[in-house]
Design a protein around this motif. Structure first.
Motif, mmCIF file in Angstrom:
data_model
loop_
_atom_site.group_PDB
_atom_site.id
_atom_site.type_symbol
_atom_site.label_atom_id
_atom_site.label_comp_id
_atom_site.label_asym_id
_atom_site.label_seq_id
_atom_site.Cartn_x
_atom_site.Cartn_y
_atom_site.Cartn_z
ATOM 1 N N TRP A 443 0.615 -1.380 0.057
ATOM 2 C CA TRP A 443 -0.006 -0.690 0.053
ATOM 3 C C TRP A 443 0.854 1.394 -0.065
ATOM 4 C CZ3 TRP A 443 0.344 3.308 3.551
ATOM 5 C CH2 TRP A 443 1.582 3.129 5.614
ATOM 6 N N LEU A 444 2.320 0.741 0.132
ATOM 7 C CA LEU A 444 2.644 2.631 0.212
ATOM 8 C C LEU A 444 3.039 3.062 -1.326
ATOM 9 C CD1 LEU A 444 6.074 1.913 2.821
ATOM 10 C CD2 LEU A 444 4.298 3.863 2.844
ATOM 11 N N GLY A 445 3.014 1.686 -2.373
ATOM 12 C CA GLY A 445 3.013 2.381 -2.931
ATOM 13 C C GLY A 445 3.596 2.165 -4.526
ATOM 14 N N PHE A 446 5.091 1.877 -3.763
ATOM 15 C CA PHE A 446 6.373 2.015 -4.490
ATOM 16 C C PHE A 446 6.519 0.910 -5.818
ATOM 17 C CE2 PHE A 446 10.612 0.328 -5.281
ATOM 18 C CZ PHE A 446 11.417 1.814 -5.137
ATOM 19 N N ARG A 447 6.722 1.015 -6.785
ATOM 20 C CA ARG A 447 6.521 0.071 -7.869
ATOM 21 C C ARG A 447 8.032 0.268 -8.692
ATOM 22 N NH1 ARG A 447 2.873 -1.185 -5.904
ATOM 23 N NH2 ARG A 447 1.021 -2.110 -6.317
ATOM 24 N N CYS A 448 8.543 -0.244 -9.282
ATOM 25 C CA CYS A 448 8.524 -0.130 -11.059
ATOM 26 C C CYS A 448 8.855 -0.957 -11.966
ATOM 27 C CB CYS A 448 10.031 -1.090 -10.366
ATOM 28 S SG CYS A 448 11.111 -1.992 -8.620
ATOM 29 N N PRO A 449 9.373 0.297 -12.920
ATOM 30 C CA PRO A 449 8.880 0.321 -14.266
ATOM 31 C C PRO A 449 8.663 -1.734 -15.101
ATOM 32 C CG PRO A 449 11.271 1.254 -14.419
ATOM 33 C CD PRO A 449 10.354 1.192 -12.824
ATOM 34 N N ARG A 450 7.966 -2.016 -16.025
ATOM 35 C CA ARG A 450 8.416 -3.419 -16.030
ATOM 36 C C ARG A 450 9.521 -3.407 -17.046
ATOM 37 N NH1 ARG A 450 3.600 -5.906 -15.583
ATOM 38 N NH2 ARG A 450 2.322 -5.165 -14.079
ATOM 39 N N PRO A 451 9.778 -4.526 -17.022
ATOM 40 C CA PRO A 451 10.910 -5.023 -18.054
ATOM 41 C C PRO A 451 10.915 -4.636 -19.415
ATOM 42 C CG PRO A 451 10.325 -6.341 -16.667
ATOM 43 C CD PRO A 451 9.910 -6.077 -16.559
ATOM 44 N N LYS A 452 9.224 -4.900 -19.749
ATOM 45 C CA LYS A 452 9.745 -5.143 -21.091
ATOM 46 C C LYS A 452 9.233 -3.918 -22.219
ATOM 47 C CE LYS A 452 9.093 -9.821 -21.962
ATOM 48 N NZ LYS A 452 8.332 -10.829 -20.664
ATOM 49 N N THR A 453 8.781 -2.589 -21.059
ATOM 50 C CA THR A 453 8.276 -1.686 -21.492
ATOM 51 C C THR A 453 9.835 -0.188 -21.534
ATOM 52 O OG1 THR A 453 7.366 -1.332 -19.943
ATOM 53 C CG2 THR A 453 6.133 -2.253 -21.370
ATOM 54 N N THR A 454 9.653 0.267 -20.793
ATOM 55 C CA THR A 454 10.522 1.490 -20.419
ATOM 56 C C THR A 454 11.487 1.220 -18.999
ATOM 57 O OG1 THR A 454 8.848 2.085 -18.502
ATOM 58 C CG2 THR A 454 8.318 2.884 -20.851
ATOM 59 N N ASN A 456 14.030 0.335 -19.654
ATOM 60 C CA ASN A 456 15.340 0.285 -19.798
ATOM 61 C C ASN A 456 16.018 1.847 -19.709
ATOM 62 O OD1 ASN A 456 14.179 0.785 -21.996
ATOM 63 N ND2 ASN A 456 15.534 -0.231 -23.476
ATOM 64 N N GLU A 457 15.316 2.756 -20.005
ATOM 65 C CA GLU A 457 15.109 4.397 -20.087
ATOM 66 C C GLU A 457 15.771 4.988 -18.595
ATOM 67 O OE1 GLU A 457 11.757 6.153 -21.300
ATOM 68 O OE2 GLU A 457 11.647 4.911 -23.782
ATOM 69 N N SER A 458 15.896 3.892 -17.457
ATOM 70 C CA SER A 458 15.815 4.541 -16.333
ATOM 71 C C SER A 458 16.938 3.453 -14.960
ATOM 72 C CB SER A 458 14.893 5.098 -15.566
ATOM 73 O OG SER A 458 13.910 3.901 -15.292
ATOM 74 N N TYR A 459 17.271 2.313 -15.846
ATOM 75 C CA TYR A 459 17.418 1.013 -15.472
ATOM 76 C C TYR A 459 18.684 0.200 -15.967
ATOM 77 C CZ TYR A 459 14.647 2.232 -10.596
ATOM 78 O OH TYR A 459 13.958 3.036 -9.893
ATOM 79 N N GLY A 460 19.200 -0.186 -15.397
ATOM 80 C CA GLY A 460 19.990 -1.025 -15.800
ATOM 81 C C GLY A 460 19.564 -2.467 -15.855
ATOM 82 N N LEU A 461 19.110 -3.272 -16.838
ATOM 83 C CA LEU A 461 18.852 -5.110 -16.374
ATOM 84 C C LEU A 461 19.280 -5.697 -17.512
ATOM 85 C CD1 LEU A 461 16.324 -3.038 -17.088
ATOM 86 C CD2 LEU A 461 14.687 -4.670 -17.930
ATOM 87 N N SER A 466 18.577 -11.956 -14.268
ATOM 88 C CA SER A 466 18.642 -12.114 -15.815
ATOM 89 C C SER A 466 17.359 -11.475 -16.395
ATOM 90 C CB SER A 466 17.487 -13.584 -16.119
ATOM 91 O OG SER A 466 16.305 -13.539 -15.527
ATOM 92 N N GLN A 467 17.155 -10.628 -17.893
ATOM 93 C CA GLN A 467 16.507 -9.445 -18.265
ATOM 94 C C GLN A 467 14.879 -9.068 -17.973
ATOM 95 O OE1 GLN A 467 18.260 -8.261 -20.848
ATOM 96 N NE2 GLN A 467 17.530 -6.150 -21.015
ATOM 97 N N ASP A 468 14.701 -10.679 -17.948
ATOM 98 C CA ASP A 468 12.709 -10.433 -16.690
ATOM 99 C C ASP A 468 13.009 -10.374 -15.604
ATOM 100 O OD1 ASP A 468 13.974 -13.335 -16.838
ATOM 101 O OD2 ASP A 468 12.069 -14.016 -17.893
ATOM 102 N N GLY A 469 14.239 -10.225 -15.069
ATOM 103 C CA GLY A 469 14.434 -10.138 -13.540
ATOM 104 C C GLY A 469 13.637 -11.364 -12.450
ATOM 105 N N GLU A 470 13.872 -13.438 -13.612
ATOM 106 C CA GLU A 470 13.097 -14.090 -13.064
ATOM 107 C C GLU A 470 14.450 -15.084 -12.337
ATOM 108 O OE1 GLU A 470 9.630 -15.630 -13.597
ATOM 109 O OE2 GLU A 470 9.156 -13.359 -13.811
ATOM 110 N N GLU A 471 15.494 -14.705 -13.005
ATOM 111 C CA GLU A 471 16.564 -15.842 -12.192
ATOM 112 C C GLU A 471 17.722 -14.552 -11.816
ATOM 113 O OE1 GLU A 471 20.135 -18.616 -14.041
ATOM 114 O OE2 GLU A 471 18.303 -18.298 -15.801
ATOM 115 N N PRO A 472 17.288 -15.010 -10.021
ATOM 116 C CA PRO A 472 18.531 -14.041 -9.930
ATOM 117 C C PRO A 472 20.032 -14.605 -10.125
ATOM 118 C CG PRO A 472 16.829 -15.265 -8.314
ATOM 119 C CD PRO A 472 17.008 -15.549 -9.459
#
Ligand SMILES: *[C@@H]1O[C@H](CO)[C@@H](O)[C@H](O)[C@H]1NC(C)=O
Ligand SMILES: *[C@@H]1O[C@H](CO)[C@@H](O)[C@H](O)[C@H]1NC(C)=O
Ligand SMILES: *[C@@H]1O[C@H](CO)[C@@H](O)[C@H](O)[C@H]1NC(C)=O
Ligand SMILES: *[C@@H]1O[C@H](CO)[C@@H](O)[C@H](O)[C@H]1NC(C)=O
Ligand SMILES: *[C@@H]1O[C@H](CO)[C@@H](O)[C@H](O)[C@H]1NC(C)=O
Ligand SMILES: *[C@@H]1O[C@H](CO)[C@@H](O)[C@H](O)[C@H]1NC(C)=O
Ligand SMILES: *[C@@H]1O[C@H](CO)[C@@H](O)[C@H](O)[C@H]1NC(C)=O
Ligand SMILES: *[C@@H]1O[C@H](CO)[C@@H](O)[C@H](O)[C@H]1NC(C)=O
Ligand SMILES: *[C@@H]1O[C@H](CO)[C@@H](O)[C@H](O)[C@H]1NC(C)=O
Ligand SMILES: *[C@@H]1O[C@H](CO)[C@@H](O)[C@H](O)[C@H]1NC(C)=O
Ligand SMILES: *[C@@H]1O[C@H](CO)[C@@H](O)[C@H](O)[C@H]1NC(C)=O
Length: 492
Positions: A443-454, A456-461, A466-472
């Motif tokens: 409910w604090l509302g902290f969200r990260c952008p989705r890997p498949k969309t934007t 890569n404009e603000s984070y290194g992926l 892994s690219q989709d964040g599934e594999e640590p």
């Protein structure tokens, strides 16, 4: 060659023992005191240089070559015989053991001494170009490599922030509990540093790649002598500031701010603990002479921040920004966000109704602090240069998460104003964002952008996970930076 124990056995059966007269001038070795043999210290005859060992039921002998071995390298034999008249023979003998020296230039051996044994250490061979350090101890060998590597913070054209390997785990801070659920203040301070008496002595050694610090032997005394005996290496860097620093949960490290570096140069870095324990090498490259960002470090409220930020030169010719000279126009809003976030967080039933079986409000605040510091202090970088040696284990390393910031563009952190110069941002690793998302109540509302969309404009992926964040750990290369000096995203 036979293992030394078998060799001793064979020798005692087969060899007849030539009686070398015990030398009258035997130097005594004492525990935890190093003895160095160089030049004319080595015996020019077949008679060994002899040392007597203190009486003790067990002694660990350790050796380090401080220079590349000659064609007649020194050999060290030790006897735990009860017969004092028989110094260890170079070809073996009863109760005679050789301390084998590895390709790195290190050797160690632990021997038990019966009550009436006369411990003798004999050094055969060695030429004027050899150099050998001998140490004896009652437990661990004095000469041993350290398992952990130094850590590279960042560089500018002529400065760098470097950290020793961790030497002491962080103090355990009691977790806050209901009804007194107190979180650290936004403007927190570091716990008091460990007492100097209980901290190891850590020294930094670095030099340009072409001074060949990483040649064999890789021992503390060899690195030290290569840096101090080569004027170019010795004058290639200057420690401007140093202090103990608690960067993260890996523990206390020594932090060094070094200056006097050359632009666009690849450096090798070592840390030496207590004179005999070597950590490294790691490598880093300096930025080009036109690089205009400034190092920011030693902020107790952002303990992992130690990199170049697009700021004008620090006031009063200070070498870098720290808590004492960082503009309040940056620090005050950052601390304000953190204070307000903490206030909202504490309206959760912290310590009572767990919102997660794994995470607590304290974890959420710590993760948010790290994320906030990473996005509030944008990190500057440059496109990797070419022709500065191979790129570590990659034929072609993956391109870092760089994003050009043309001048006049509004910045992600409004407090930084619009950028006044063209610079290139190294984006934060997206894992810092995911860690906060995971650690905080929904409910604090902290969200990260989705890997498949934007994203890569603000984070290194795709660097750490892994690219989709599934594999640590499944990213290429599986980390924010590597020991070869490649930095892929801002992992601070
Ligand atoms: C090695 O030689 C130097 C002088 O040549 C002398 O001062 C030193 O004590 C010697 N070291 C040992 C261990 O014999
Ligand atoms: C010498 O040390 C070795 C290894 O610790 C041990 O096996 C051997 O018994 C010792 N020799 C004597 C005479 O105690
Ligand atoms: C001691 O020597 C052995 C080989 O004789 C080696 O495997 C071991 O790593 C050495 N220990 C240290 C602390 O260097
Ligand atoms: C609550 O905890 C903080 C730190 O854990 C402590 O300084 C403070 O004295 C405690 N307050 C009460 C009322 O126990
Ligand atoms: C730490 O080591 C350096 C170099 O080996 C030495 O000069 C210095 O005196 C040592 N400091 C302490 C406190 O032992
Ligand atoms: C943070 O606290 C210290 C004292 O603990 C104070 O000197 C400093 O000014 C504070 N920083 C900010 C940005 O408020
Ligand atoms: C923090 O909250 C106060 C009160 O709601 C507000 O006035 C202030 O602007 C907030 N600070 C930041 C940095 O958002
Ligand atoms: C620095 O030099 C080392 C050793 O040759 C090499 O492996 C590494 O890739 C170089 N780093 C860069 C960034 O060029
Ligand atoms: C920053 O850039 C924005 C958009 O380009 C512009 O509207 C604003 O006036 C600029 N602010 C300053 C202080 O230059
Ligand atoms: C930034 O780069 C652009 C395009 O290369 C150039 O026109 C502009 O003058 C540069 N601005 C500064 C402040 O260097
Ligand atoms: C981000 O990813 C999209 C789609 O994969 C791609 O088209 C775009 O160029 C990327 N943007 C950046 C800044 O890398």
């Amino acid at each position: 060659m036979l293992p030394s124990s078998l060799w001793a056995l064979v020798a005692s059966v087969v060899l007849s023992l030539p009686l070398i007269p015990a030398q009258s001038t035997q130097t005594s070795l004492s525990f935890d005191t190093l003895v160095t043999l160089t030049g004319n210290n080595f015996s020019t005859t077949s008679t060994p240089v002899l040392f007597s060992l203190p009486s003790s039921s067990a002694i660990t002998i350790s050796l380090a070559l401080c220079a590349a071995a000659s064609s007649n390298p020194p050999r060290v034999l030790v006897s735990n015989s009860t017969d004092s008249q028989v110094p260890p023979d170079s070809s073996g003998g009863p109760d005679v053991y050789e301390v084998m020296i590895s390709s790195l230039g290190l050797g160690n051996l632990t021997l038990e001494f019966p009550e009436n044994a006369v411990g003798v250490l004999a050094v055969y061979g060695g030429t004027t170009s050899d150099s050998l350090e001998i140490g004896i101890s009652q437990d661990e060998p004095l000469h041993a490599p350290l398992a952990d590597l130094p850590f590279f913070g960042d560089s500018t054209a002529n400065e760098a922030l470097l950290f020793s390997p961790p030497f002491l785990p962080p103090p355990s801070i009691p977790k806050p509990t209901y009804p007194n659920y107190t979180l650290p203040l936004a403007n927190t301070s570091l716990p008091s540093p460990p007492e100097p008496a209980s901290s190891p002595n850590l020294t930094l050694f670095l030099a340009p790649l072409d001074t060949e610090l990483s040649a064999l032997p890789q021992t503390a005394c060899a690195i030290r002598s290569r840096v101090t005996s080569d004027t170019r290496a010795a004058q290639s860097a200057l420690v401007l500031e140093e202090q103990p620093w608690l960067r993260d949960a890996s523990g206390w490290r020594r932090e060094w701010l070094v200056g006097r570096l050359e632009p666009l140069a690849n450096y090798s870095v070592y840390a030496i603990q207590d004179g005999t324990r070597l950590s490294g090498p790691i490598y880093f490259t300096t930025k080009s002479a036109s690089f205009s960002c400034q190092l920011v470090h030693a902020l107790p409220y952002c303990p992992t921040t130690a990199y170049a930020v697009p700021l004008p030169e620090p006031p009063d010719t200070a070498p870098a920004y720290d808590a004492s000279n960082l503009p309040t126009s940056l620090a005050t809003p950052l601390l304000g966000y953190l204070t307000n976030f903490t206030t909202s967080l504490l309206t959760t039933a912290c310590g009572r109704d767990a919102y997660s079986p794994l995470q607590t409000c304290a974890d959420c605040q710590a993760a948010y602090r790290r994320w906030l510091c990473a996005v509030s202090f944008p990190r500057c970088s440059e496109w990797p240069g070419t022709g500065q040696g191979q790129q570590g284990t990659f034929s072609v390393p993956p391109p870092p998460a760089l994003l050009p910031q043309p001048s006049g563009m509004p910045q992600r952190n409004a407090a930084m104003g619009n950028s006044s110069a063209n610079w290139t941002a190294l984006l934060p690793c997206i894992e810092t964002c995911y860690a906060t998302d995971r650690a905080c109540p929904v409910w604090l509302g902290f969200r990260c952008p989705r890997p498949k969309t934007t994203a890569n404009e603000s984070y290194g992926l795709g660097f750490i996970d892994s690219q989709d964040g599934e594999e640590p750990g499944g990213g290429v290369p599986g980390a924010a930076q590597d020991r070869w000096g490649n930095v892929f995203c801002n992992g601070s």
